[in-house]
Scaffold this active site. Structure first.
Site, PDB file in Angstrom:
ATOM      1  N   LYS A  62     -22.358   0.585  -2.377  1.00 11.77           N
ATOM      2  CA  LYS A  62     -23.065   1.789  -2.832  1.00 11.77           C
ATOM      3  C   LYS A  62     -22.249   2.403  -3.957  1.00 11.77           C
ATOM      4  O   LYS A  62     -21.152   1.910  -4.262  1.00 11.77           O
ATOM      5  CB  LYS A  62     -23.286   2.774  -1.692  1.00 11.77           C
ATOM      6  CG  LYS A  62     -22.000   3.366  -1.139  1.00 11.77           C
ATOM      7  CD  LYS A  62     -22.306   4.442  -0.121  1.00 11.77           C
ATOM      8  CE  LYS A  62     -21.050   5.090   0.378  1.00 11.77           C
ATOM      9  NZ  LYS A  62     -21.280   6.097   1.386  1.00 11.77           N
TER      10      LYS A  62
ATOM     11  N   CYS B 207     -19.147  -0.130   7.576  1.00  9.26           N
ATOM     12  CA  CYS B 207     -19.474   0.437   8.893  1.00  9.26           C
ATOM     13  C   CYS B 207     -20.785  -0.056   9.494  1.00  9.26           C
ATOM     14  O   CYS B 207     -20.783  -0.641  10.577  1.00  9.26           O
ATOM     15  CB  CYS B 207     -19.500   1.948   8.796  1.00  9.26           C
ATOM     16  SG  CYS B 207     -17.873   2.632   8.487  1.00  9.26           S
TER      17      CYS B 207
ATOM     18  N   PHE C 293     -16.983  10.560  10.758  1.00  8.19           N
ATOM     19  CA  PHE C 293     -18.334  10.355  10.215  1.00  8.19           C
ATOM     20  C   PHE C 293     -18.358  10.405   8.692  1.00  8.19           C
ATOM     21  O   PHE C 293     -19.431  10.459   8.099  1.00  8.19           O
ATOM     22  CB  PHE C 293     -19.283  11.433  10.773  1.00  8.19           C
ATOM     23  CG  PHE C 293     -19.421  11.390  12.272  1.00  8.19           C
ATOM     24  CD1 PHE C 293     -20.299  10.481  12.869  1.00  8.19           C
ATOM     25  CD2 PHE C 293     -18.677  12.215  13.082  1.00  8.19           C
ATOM     26  CE1 PHE C 293     -20.424  10.428  14.253  1.00  8.19           C
ATOM     27  CE2 PHE C 293     -18.789  12.163  14.468  1.00  8.19           C
ATOM     28  CZ  PHE C 293     -19.670  11.270  15.055  1.00  8.19           C
TER      29      PHE C 293
ATOM     30  N   ALA D 137     -35.561   3.222  -0.142  1.00  9.52           N
ATOM     31  CA  ALA D 137     -35.679   1.765   0.044  1.00  9.52           C
ATOM     32  C   ALA D 137     -34.714   1.068  -0.912  1.00  9.52           C
ATOM     33  O   ALA D 137     -34.438   1.557  -2.004  1.00  9.52           O
ATOM     34  CB  ALA D 137     -37.114   1.341  -0.226  1.00  9.52           C
ATOM     35  N   GLY D 138     -34.185  -0.057  -0.490  1.00 10.82           N
ATOM     36  CA  GLY D 138     -33.211  -0.764  -1.317  1.00 10.82           C
ATOM     37  C   GLY D 138     -33.005  -2.185  -0.850  1.00 10.82           C
ATOM     38  O   GLY D 138     -33.855  -2.754  -0.141  1.00 10.82           O
TER      39      GLY D 138
ATOM     40  N   LYS E 276       0.827  -1.203   0.000  1.00  7.36           N
ATOM     41  CA  LYS E 276       0.000   0.000   0.000  1.00  7.36           C
ATOM     42  C   LYS E 276       0.870   1.266   0.000  1.00  7.36           C
ATOM     43  O   LYS E 276       0.634   2.207  -0.754  1.00  7.36           O
ATOM     44  CB  LYS E 276      -0.894  -0.034   1.256  1.00  7.36           C
ATOM     45  CG  LYS E 276      -2.062   0.883   1.219  1.00  7.36           C
ATOM     46  CD  LYS E 276      -2.970   0.681   2.427  1.00  7.36           C
ATOM     47  CE  LYS E 276      -4.155  -0.208   2.155  1.00  7.36           C
ATOM     48  NZ  LYS E 276      -5.162  -0.200   3.234  1.00  7.36           N
TER      49      LYS E 276
ATOM     50  N   PHE F   9     -31.566   9.163   3.931  1.00  4.69           N
ATOM     51  CA  PHE F   9     -31.578   7.766   4.401  1.00  4.69           C
ATOM     52  C   PHE F   9     -32.980   7.178   4.390  1.00  4.69           C
ATOM     53  O   PHE F   9     -33.333   6.375   5.242  1.00  4.69           O
ATOM     54  CB  PHE F   9     -30.917   7.648   5.779  1.00  4.69           C
ATOM     55  CG  PHE F   9     -29.418   7.621   5.659  1.00  4.69           C
ATOM     56  CD1 PHE F   9     -28.721   6.434   5.724  1.00  4.69           C
ATOM     57  CD2 PHE F   9     -28.719   8.783   5.405  1.00  4.69           C
ATOM     58  CE1 PHE F   9     -27.351   6.404   5.558  1.00  4.69           C
ATOM     59  CE2 PHE F   9     -27.347   8.766   5.236  1.00  4.69           C
ATOM     60  CZ  PHE F   9     -26.668   7.581   5.315  1.00  4.69           C
ATOM     61  N   LEU F  10     -33.783   7.636   3.440  1.00  5.28           N
ATOM     62  CA  LEU F  10     -35.127   7.073   3.293  1.00  5.28           C
ATOM     63  C   LEU F  10     -35.316   6.492   1.897  1.00  5.28           C
ATOM     64  O   LEU F  10     -36.422   6.523   1.366  1.00  5.28           O
ATOM     65  CB  LEU F  10     -36.186   8.144   3.578  1.00  5.28           C
ATOM     66  CG  LEU F  10     -36.394   8.507   5.045  1.00  5.28           C
ATOM     67  CD1 LEU F  10     -37.467   9.589   5.187  1.00  5.28           C
ATOM     68  CD2 LEU F  10     -36.789   7.289   5.897  1.00  5.28           C
TER      69      LEU F  10
ATOM     70  N   ARG G  63     -18.456   9.659   4.741  1.00  6.68           N
ATOM     71  CA  ARG G  63     -19.074   8.603   3.931  1.00  6.68           C
ATOM     72  C   ARG G  63     -18.147   8.291   2.774  1.00  6.68           C
ATOM     73  O   ARG G  63     -17.669   9.211   2.108  1.00  6.68           O
ATOM     74  CB  ARG G  63     -20.406   9.081   3.321  1.00  6.68           C
ATOM     75  CG  ARG G  63     -21.516   9.344   4.283  1.00  6.68           C
ATOM     76  CD  ARG G  63     -22.585  10.188   3.625  1.00  6.68           C
ATOM     77  NE  ARG G  63     -22.038  11.482   3.186  1.00  6.68           N
ATOM     78  CZ  ARG G  63     -22.657  12.352   2.404  1.00  6.68           C
ATOM     79  NH1 ARG G  63     -23.851  12.080   1.922  1.00  6.68           N
ATOM     80  NH2 ARG G  63     -22.099  13.503   2.065  1.00  6.68           N
TER      81      ARG G  63
HETATM   82  N1  LIG Z   1     -14.563   3.347   5.845  1.00  3.72           N
HETATM   83  C1  LIG Z   1     -15.397   4.247   6.310  1.00  3.72           C
HETATM   84  O1  LIG Z   1     -16.238   4.790   5.596  1.00  3.72           O
HETATM   85  C2  LIG Z   1     -15.343   4.657   7.764  1.00  3.72           C
HETATM   86  C3  LIG Z   1     -16.047   5.799   8.168  1.00  3.72           C
HETATM   87  C4  LIG Z   1     -15.973   6.175   9.504  1.00  3.72           C
HETATM   88  C5  LIG Z   1     -15.259   5.423  10.406  1.00  3.72           C
HETATM   89  N2  LIG Z   1     -14.602   4.296   9.998  1.00  3.72           N
HETATM   90  C6  LIG Z   1     -13.819   3.555  10.990  1.00  3.72           C
HETATM   91  O2  LIG Z   1     -12.436   3.865  10.798  1.00  3.72           O
HETATM   92  C7  LIG Z   1     -11.627   2.724  11.083  1.00  3.72           C
HETATM   93  C8  LIG Z   1     -10.755   2.404   9.883  1.00  3.72           C
HETATM   94  O3  LIG Z   1     -11.612   2.026   8.808  1.00  3.72           O
HETATM   95  P1  LIG Z   1     -11.081   1.919   7.312  1.00  3.72           P
HETATM   96  O4  LIG Z   1     -12.268   1.648   6.463  1.00  3.72           O
HETATM   97  O5  LIG Z   1     -10.212   3.089   7.021  1.00  3.72           O
HETATM   98  O6  LIG Z   1     -10.168   0.589   7.441  1.00  3.72           O
HETATM   99  P2  LIG Z   1      -9.179  -0.056   6.375  1.00  3.72           P
HETATM  100  O7  LIG Z   1      -9.236  -1.506   6.590  1.00  3.72           O
HETATM  101  O8  LIG Z   1      -9.450   0.534   5.022  1.00  3.72           O
HETATM  102  O9  LIG Z   1      -7.740   0.486   6.829  1.00  3.72           O
HETATM  103  C9  LIG Z   1      -7.083   0.125   8.004  1.00  3.72           C
HETATM  104  C10 LIG Z   1      -5.570   0.153   7.710  1.00  3.72           C
HETATM  105  O10 LIG Z   1      -4.853   0.038   8.926  1.00  3.72           O
HETATM  106  C11 LIG Z   1      -3.642  -0.680   8.677  1.00  3.72           C
HETATM  107  N3  LIG Z   1      -3.092  -1.122   9.960  1.00  3.72           N
HETATM  108  C12 LIG Z   1      -3.613  -2.004  10.855  1.00  3.72           C
HETATM  109  N4  LIG Z   1      -2.821  -2.082  11.946  1.00  3.72           N
HETATM  110  C13 LIG Z   1      -1.785  -1.220  11.744  1.00  3.72           C
HETATM  111  C14 LIG Z   1      -0.661  -0.824  12.527  1.00  3.72           C
HETATM  112  N5  LIG Z   1      -0.433  -1.319  13.754  1.00  3.72           N
HETATM  113  N6  LIG Z   1       0.203   0.064  12.000  1.00  3.72           N
HETATM  114  C15 LIG Z   1      -0.015   0.589  10.779  1.00  3.72           C
HETATM  115  N7  LIG Z   1      -1.071   0.275  10.009  1.00  3.72           N
HETATM  116  C16 LIG Z   1      -1.944  -0.611  10.487  1.00  3.72           C
HETATM  117  C17 LIG Z   1      -4.109  -1.768   7.732  1.00  3.72           C
HETATM  118  O11 LIG Z   1      -3.005  -2.311   7.007  1.00  3.72           O
HETATM  119  C18 LIG Z   1      -5.089  -0.998   6.828  1.00  3.72           C
HETATM  120  O12 LIG Z   1      -4.426  -0.458   5.698  1.00  3.72           O
HETATM  121  C19 LIG Z   1     -12.601   1.612  11.472  1.00  3.72           C
HETATM  122  O13 LIG Z   1     -12.743   1.595  12.864  1.00  3.72           O
HETATM  123  C20 LIG Z   1     -13.898   2.054  10.835  1.00  3.72           C
HETATM  124  O14 LIG Z   1     -15.025   1.541  11.514  1.00  3.72           O
HETATM  125  C21 LIG Z   1     -14.616   3.917   8.692  1.00  3.72           C
END
Ligand SMILES: NC(=O)c1ccc[n+]([C@@H]2O[C@H](COP(=O)([O-])OP(=O)(O)OC[C@H]3O[C@@H](n4cnc5c(N)ncnc54)[C@H](O)[C@@H]3O)[C@@H](O)[C@H]2O)c1
Length: 436
Positions: free
Chosen positions: A324, A263, A152, A255-256, A35, A252-253, A154
């Site tokens: 989505k 998340c 938060f 239907a789907g 990555k 968020f209304l 999206r």
């Molecule tokens: N994706 C969303 O839309 C979204 C929105 C709000 C909140 N969140 C929350 O944010 C958090 C992250 O979600 P995401 O979708 O970005 O996850 P993701 O899986 O896309 O990314 C997580 C990254 O962390 C890396 N990682 C894990 N342990 C590590 C470490 N010790 N050191 C360095 N890198 C490490 C992984 O290799 C991965 O690349 C989650 O808790 C999620 O619930 C996500």
């Protein structure tokens, strides 16, 4: 400010790029070398509109850096964000906090001077206390504060959501940490974004409460759609009729096929587990989790019914695989329930998604991938729309009709009008709207 972000996924990368764009010096860290190599080469590991330019500009301005070496990033940082994954723990649905705790331990070993450790990952109530305890254990003399700052954004609108959020929630009672957080989000103060300072546990719960509430809203309208189908009402008009009420709101209304993504499924489940652990069950959310899982499964039966009850030997062209539009994220996507059920019933599935096919190929093996919507439906008995990508909203129906063998269209996102589809000669099924 100097910022380190541990975890360069959706949230880490978007947050890092946006903080850099605010003028801070940001280093994004990830354990996944492939990555980081990609990011060094200017290739985005995820699809998110506008991200490539934002990253390129900030790399060029020397405000945004990428590394696999957490020590290098953390040692001089004023704030270290934890943005690692918190997936559902296998077997019990609790949030798996092992990545968060491992990151906390590393940060503890590497930090220097007063450091604010900010949990951006979605974590259950009390995780901040545990992160603090871990760091204290590793660095009994450390000068630090642990803050909750849930995200938060999206997917698909992540940059706008980060830069122009409805609100920023910061959970800390430490005055020095509040000052650092104010400084980090200073450009948002200028926009008059509400910044809500709360206790840490409150902030952790706000994130789950927000996601659960939205999941309830989606599930509510999905059940109304089922009822509409039975009573001959139109769910889109019901949505508009209730959504215009300011107390309800129109978002968020739609239907789907049921909510998916990285998340809502895991966060609703984790909230129910926390609530059970504390002896204060959230029965509405329990039901939503159950109803949504059943709904995703029921969508294949809806397709099969629209095709006369038997799909053996039939070809189904599927438009959209991501959970989505505007994302390549396949986590818990409804397509992962629908497509295997169709192939298990004997159908041949040919699918197209503008961005998610690479991800999907790891998860959906028994299907054929096409390189356009028109190729996906070539010779098909039915066309099924699962994701509401803009490019599926204005298809050339004369061309589709000419390419398809059959005339069945199942639109799980209600993007077309039953009247228009009938005019084109399709046998059209949608969600919660009377057939013509
Ligand atoms: N994706 C969303 O839309 C979204 C929105 C709000 C909140 N969140 C929350 O944010 C958090 C992250 O979600 P995401 O979708 O970005 O996850 P993701 O899986 O896309 O990314 C997580 C990254 O962390 C890396 N990682 C894990 N342990 C590590 C470490 N010790 N050191 C360095 N890198 C490490 C992984 O290799 C991965 O690349 C989650 O808790 C999620 O619930 C996500």
């Amino acid at each position: 400010m100097r910022v380190a972000i541990i975890g360069t996924g959706y949230v880490g990368l978007v947050s890092g790029a946006c903080f850099a764009d605010f003028g801070h010096i940001v280093t994004c860290v990830d354990k996944d070398k492939a990555k980081i190599d990609k990011l060094h080469a200017g290739i985005m590991p995820i699809y998110e509109p506008g991200l490539e330019n934002l990253v390129a500009n900030n790399v060029k301005e020397e405000r945004l850096f990428f590394t696999t070496d957490a020590a290098e990033a953390v040692k001089d940082a004023d704030a270290v964000f934890i943005a690692v994954g918190t997936p559902s723990r296998r077997g019990d649905g609790h949030a798996d906090l092992s990545y968060v705790y491992a990151a906390a331990e590393e940060i503890g070993q590497m930090m220097n001077g007063f450091t604010v450790i900010v949990t951006k990952s979605t974590v259950p109530v009390g995780t901040g206390d545990e992160v603090e305890a871990i760091i204290r254990r590793v660095r009994p003399d450390g000068d630090f504060a642990v803050v909750s700052n849930p995200e938060f954004l999206r997917e698909g609108a992540a940059i706008k959501d980060f830069k122009i959020p409805d609100r920023v929630v910061v959970g800390t009672e430490d005055e020095r940490a509040k000052q650092v957080m104010r400084e980090l989000y200073r450009p948002l103060f200028l926009n008059e974004t509400p910044i809500l300072f709360t206790a840490r546990r409150t902030s952790e719960l706000i994130k789950y409460a927000a996601n659960a509430f939205l999941a309830v809203k989606i599930t509510f309208i999905n059940e109304m759609a089922d009822l509409c189908e039975k009573v001959g009402a139109n769910v889109q008009e019901v949505s508009r009729g209730i959504g215009l009420d300011g107390r309800i709101g129109s978002k968020f209304l739609n239907a789907g096929p049921g909510y998916g993504g990285s998340c809502f499924p895991k966060d609703t489940l984790a909230l129910t587990k926390t609530a059970d652990d504390y002896g204060s069950p959230v029965r509405i959310v329990d039901t939503v989790v159950e109803v949504n899982a059943a709904r995703k499964k029921a969508m294949a039966a809806k397709v099969i019914a629209a095709m006369g009850g038997d799909v053996k030997g039939k070809t189904i062209g599927v438009l959209g695989l991501a959970f989505k539009q505007n994302t390549d994220d396949m986590r818990d996507a409804p397509s992962l329930d629908i497509l295997p059920a169709l192939t298990a019933s004997g159908a041949k599935v040919v699918a197209f998604d503008p961005e998610a096919m690479k991800e999907a190929a790891h998860l959906l093996k028994d299907i054929t991938y096409a390189d356009s919507a028109y190729k996906a439906v070539d010779g098909a008995d039915a066309m099924v729309i699962i994701t509401e990508w803009d490019q599926f909203r204005a298809l050339d129906f004369a061309r589709i009709k000419g390419a398809m063998k059959g005339n069945v269209v199942v639109d799980l996102r209600n993007i077309y009008s039953p009247e228009d589809m009938a005019k084109h000669g399709f046998a059209y099924t949608s969600i919660g709207r009377p057939a013509i």
